[in-house]
Design a protein around this motif. Sequence first.
Motif, mmCIF file in Angstrom:
data_model
loop_
_atom_site.group_PDB
_atom_site.id
_atom_site.type_symbol
_atom_site.label_atom_id
_atom_site.label_comp_id
_atom_site.label_asym_id
_atom_site.label_seq_id
_atom_site.Cartn_x
_atom_site.Cartn_y
_atom_site.Cartn_z
ATOM 1 N N SER A 175 41.095 33.611 44.348
ATOM 2 C CA SER A 175 41.649 32.456 45.047
ATOM 3 C C SER A 175 42.938 32.843 45.759
ATOM 4 N N GLU A 176 43.252 32.115 46.809
ATOM 5 C CA GLU A 176 44.510 32.346 47.514
ATOM 6 C C GLU A 176 45.680 31.679 46.802
ATOM 7 N N ILE A 177 45.384 30.793 45.878
ATOM 8 C CA ILE A 177 46.426 30.060 45.163
ATOM 9 C C ILE A 177 46.770 30.799 43.879
ATOM 10 N N ALA A 178 48.043 31.129 43.702
ATOM 11 C CA ALA A 178 48.488 31.805 42.491
ATOM 12 C C ALA A 178 48.416 30.848 41.303
ATOM 13 N N PRO A 179 48.261 31.377 40.099
ATOM 14 C CA PRO A 179 48.196 30.504 38.918
ATOM 15 C C PRO A 179 49.556 29.892 38.602
ATOM 16 N N SER A 180 49.516 28.733 37.977
ATOM 17 C CA SER A 180 50.745 28.089 37.515
ATOM 18 C C SER A 180 51.199 28.756 36.217
ATOM 19 N N PHE A 181 52.430 28.471 35.817
ATOM 20 C CA PHE A 181 52.929 28.990 34.542
ATOM 21 C C PHE A 181 52.018 28.537 33.402
ATOM 22 N N GLU A 182 51.570 27.273 33.459
ATOM 23 C CA GLU A 182 50.708 26.740 32.402
ATOM 24 C C GLU A 182 49.388 27.495 32.329
ATOM 25 N N GLU A 183 48.814 27.827 33.498
ATOM 26 C CA GLU A 183 47.558 28.584 33.512
ATOM 27 C C GLU A 183 47.759 29.993 32.959
ATOM 28 N N ILE A 184 48.868 30.620 33.328
ATOM 29 C CA ILE A 184 49.154 31.958 32.792
ATOM 30 C C ILE A 184 49.315 31.882 31.276
ATOM 31 N N MET A 185 50.056 30.869 30.808
ATOM 32 C CA MET A 185 50.253 30.686 29.362
ATOM 33 C C MET A 185 48.916 30.537 28.644
ATOM 34 N N ALA A 186 48.072 29.661 29.149
ATOM 35 C CA ALA A 186 46.801 29.358 28.483
ATOM 36 C C ALA A 186 45.843 30.548 28.532
ATOM 37 N N ASP A 187 45.703 31.159 29.696
ATOM 38 C CA ASP A 187 44.720 32.230 29.858
ATOM 39 C C ASP A 187 45.117 33.518 29.145
ATOM 40 N N LEU A 188 46.424 33.759 28.984
ATOM 41 C CA LEU A 188 46.876 35.008 28.347
ATOM 42 C C LEU A 188 47.485 34.784 26.971
ATOM 43 N N ASP A 189 47.379 33.573 26.464
ATOM 44 C CA ASP A 189 47.892 33.241 25.134
ATOM 45 C C ASP A 189 49.371 33.588 24.992
ATOM 46 N N ILE A 190 50.162 33.117 25.949
ATOM 47 C CA ILE A 190 51.609 33.288 25.923
ATOM 48 C C ILE A 190 52.199 31.979 25.420
ATOM 49 N N GLY A 191 53.188 32.068 24.563
ATOM 50 C CA GLY A 191 53.679 30.899 23.855
ATOM 51 C C GLY A 191 54.555 29.928 24.611
ATOM 52 N N SER A 192 55.217 30.363 25.703
ATOM 53 C CA SER A 192 56.131 29.442 26.369
ATOM 54 C C SER A 192 56.285 29.770 27.846
ATOM 55 N N LYS A 193 56.740 28.757 28.586
ATOM 56 C CA LYS A 193 56.995 28.954 30.009
ATOM 57 C C LYS A 193 58.134 29.940 30.225
ATOM 58 N N SER A 194 59.113 29.936 29.320
ATOM 59 C CA SER A 194 60.241 30.863 29.478
ATOM 60 C C SER A 194 59.784 32.313 29.347
ATOM 61 N N THR A 195 58.791 32.570 28.517
ATOM 62 C CA THR A 195 58.252 33.923 28.392
ATOM 63 C C THR A 195 57.528 34.314 29.676
ATOM 64 N N VAL A 196 56.761 33.389 30.249
ATOM 65 C CA VAL A 196 56.084 33.656 31.520
ATOM 66 C C VAL A 196 57.135 33.947 32.590
ATOM 67 N N HIS A 197 58.180 33.140 32.630
ATOM 68 C CA HIS A 197 59.246 33.334 33.611
ATOM 69 C C HIS A 197 59.893 34.705 33.435
ATOM 70 N N ARG A 198 60.177 35.101 32.201
ATOM 71 C CA ARG A 198 60.794 36.398 31.932
ATOM 72 C C ARG A 198 59.897 37.537 32.399
ATOM 73 N N ILE A 199 58.605 37.428 32.126
ATOM 74 C CA ILE A 199 57.657 38.476 32.521
ATOM 75 C C ILE A 199 57.560 38.562 34.038
ATOM 76 N N LEU A 200 57.464 37.416 34.710
ATOM 77 C CA LEU A 200 57.385 37.420 36.170
ATOM 78 C C LEU A 200 58.667 37.969 36.796
ATOM 79 N N THR A 201 59.806 37.637 36.201
ATOM 80 C CA THR A 201 61.077 38.170 36.686
ATOM 81 C C THR A 201 61.120 39.681 36.524
ATOM 82 N N ALA A 202 60.651 40.186 35.391
ATOM 83 C CA ALA A 202 60.614 41.634 35.171
ATOM 84 C C ALA A 202 59.689 42.319 36.176
#
Length: 106
Positions: free
Chosen positions: A55-82
């Motif tokens: 898809s041309e649309i990037a996943p939301s933080f919630e989709e990344i959390m759910a699909d990769l079993d990540i516990g929080s939006k802040s963790t997704v944000h930290r990973i994307l920032t890295a």
Amino acid sequence: MSDISSIARDLINTDPALAAEVHRQILAKTSSIGFGLTAKEASVLEYLRDRARESEIAPSFEEIMADLDIGSKSTVHRILTALEERGKIQRLANRPRAISILGVAA
């Protein structure tokens, strides 16, 4: 001649930000999977690549959390920032889902 612990102590005392970055780099090298990425960063990057092919649309933080079993939006944000700091992705400020994958394999 100085030993390594006195050099490290001097670095911490004179430039704590640089000392923290050196520490982060050492940890990344010891717990990384290729090109300085941690296992979680590599899995998020691969996930983003897969989603970009679908898809041309990037996943939301919630989709990344759910699909990769990540516990929080802040963790997704930290990973994307890295990933952004390492030049693997680019995000546009104040634009949700605005993620471009950089590099040859994008």
